[in-house]
Design an enzyme around this catalytic site. Structure first.
Site, short mmCIF file in Angstrom:
data_model
loop_
_atom_site.label_atom_id
_atom_site.label_comp_id
_atom_site.label_asym_id
_atom_site.label_seq_id
_atom_site.Cartn_x
_atom_site.Cartn_y
_atom_site.Cartn_z
N GLY A 105 5.53 -8.74 -21.54
CA GLY A 105 6.78 -8.84 -22.30
C GLY A 105 7.94 -9.35 -21.48
O GLY A 105 9.08 -9.30 -21.93
N GLY A 107 8.09 -12.47 -20.35
CA GLY A 107 8.23 -13.91 -20.56
C GLY A 107 7.62 -14.76 -19.46
O GLY A 107 8.07 -15.89 -19.23
N ASP A 152 12.10 -16.23 -26.54
CA ASP A 152 11.72 -16.21 -25.13
C ASP A 152 12.07 -17.52 -24.43
O ASP A 152 12.71 -17.53 -23.38
CB ASP A 152 10.19 -16.01 -24.98
CG ASP A 152 9.79 -14.56 -25.11
OD1 ASP A 152 10.60 -13.76 -25.63
OD2 ASP A 152 8.68 -14.22 -24.68
O1 PMV Z 1 7.11 -12.13 -25.33
P1 PMV Z 1 7.39 -10.73 -25.73
O2 PMV Z 1 6.26 -9.80 -25.62
O3 PMV Z 1 8.68 -10.27 -25.12
O4 PMV Z 1 7.69 -10.71 -27.31
C1 PMV Z 1 8.57 -11.55 -27.94
C2 PMV Z 1 9.29 -10.86 -29.02
C3 PMV Z 1 8.66 -10.73 -30.39
O5 PMV Z 1 9.76 -10.53 -31.26
C4 PMV Z 1 7.75 -9.52 -30.45
C5 PMV Z 1 7.87 -11.96 -30.82
C6 PMV Z 1 8.72 -13.19 -31.03
O6 PMV Z 1 8.12 -14.28 -31.11
O7 PMV Z 1 9.96 -13.09 -31.14
#
Ligand code: PMV
Length: 313
Positions: A105, A107, A152
């Site tokens: 999470g 990125g 992200d």
């Molecule tokens: O990459 P992560 O695990 O931080 O998740 C991104 C955030 C989500 O909202 C869960 C997915 C998205 O595409 O926005």
């Protein structure tokens, strides 16, 4: 001979993950102390092709003309950069070094693509601007995420706090008073794609229960932006903790994440929540200079494998 070097940071989502997929706002901030660095050099004598060296990986990228079929993140990044610059595959070596834990999470995938594309385009004498990089990294994110909201790649490419709404221009906002986050790593890798898919299935199965949760997260993010602009850090903490409760209803927390959130709150954090896709990965805790050490210790005793610190300003 070194031709170019470029880097990109990690990120955390301060609030609004998952709901952002359904058009609600989210706030993400860069973690500038955790980075991916990409360096481009001419190939060693006798070596041909675009080579990538990362950890124990050392390979020549096959450069395929049909990019829609490419499922490998590095191959797609390289292919999109070369297509945009209308450049033939060069004989170069790109080395990638990263401090960012993967699949947690933070990125890491988007940061690798951003640093790689930045360094490659610079080495070819035509450094891409952030808007072009953002489009490329978004395309590559689809491999990791399926239907990424775009948050992200945006926070990582621009390296500034963003208030993000899907398919709208990014908004920056004022941070009246800098604040510090501790990032607690559960050490468990988790698939954002699966978590996003499960939330989607839940939403389709029980829209009347889930829609209000998504909307409540959206309202809370709007409030969070206002309190950050006003410098009310204590209120930001309360909103973060409330956001964690909503994410639990969406089934994306885990016993480990809940334990770290509770440990941080018990040790005096102003707020705490999981950050990102959930089910593992990382949580964040909002701390002050007075509570920082106690919260870090509490996170480590409650099972965090690593704790990082970042100041948002
Ligand atoms: O990459 P992560 O695990 O931080 O998740 C991104 C955030 C989500 O909202 C869960 C997915 C998205 O595409 O926005």
């Amino acid at each position: 001979m070194m031709l170019a070097e470029a880097s990109a940071p990690a990120k955390v989502i301060l609030c609004g993950e998952h709901a952002v997929v359904y058009g609600q706002p989210a706030i993400a901030v860069p973690v500038s102390g955790l980075r991916v660095v990409a360096r481009v050099e001419v190939n060693p004598p006798g070596e041909r092709g675009l080579r990538v060296v990362a950890g124990d990986m050392n390979r020549v990228l096959p450069l395929i003309s049909e990019l829609s079929a490419v499922r490998d993140a590095l191959e797609l990044t390289a292919g999109l950069v070369l297509a945009r610059l209308q450049h033939q595959p060069p004989d170069l070596t790109i080395s990638i070094e990263s401090d960012i834990p993967i699949a947690s999470g933070l990125g890491s995938g988007a940061a690798v693509s951003a640093a790689f594309a930045r360094a490659l385009s610079a080495a070819l004498g035509n450094p891409l601007n952030n808007a072009a990089l953002n489009e490329i990294v978004y395309e590559v994110e689809k491999i990791h995420h399926g239907t990424p909201s775009g948050i992200d790649n945006t926070v990582i490419v621009y390296e500034q706090p963003v208030y993000f709404v899907r398919q709208r221009p990014i908004e920056q906002f004022d941070i009246k008073q800098p604040f510090t986050l501790l990032i607690g790593d559960t050490g468990q890798s988790a698939s954002t794609k699966i978590a996003v898919g499960d939330v989607c299935a839940l939403y389709e199965a029980e829209p009347e229960r889930i829609q209000p949760v998504i909307e409540a997260i959206g309202m809370l993010v709007q409030q969070a932006r206002r309190v950050i602009e006003a410098g009310d850090i204590e209120q930001l903490g309360r909103l973060m903790t409330r956001n964690h409760g909503h994410l639990r209803v969406l089934t994306v927390s885990s016993p480990e994440l809940d334990a770290l959130v509770q440990a941080a709150l018990d040790a005096g954090a102003l707020g705490a929540k999981l950050s990102g896709g959930g089910r593992g990965g990382n949580m964040i805790a909002l701390v002050t200079a007075e509570t920082k050490t106690a919260v870090r210790t509490a996170l480590l005793s409650a099972g965090a494998k690593q704790v990082f610190e970042t100041t948002v300003s």
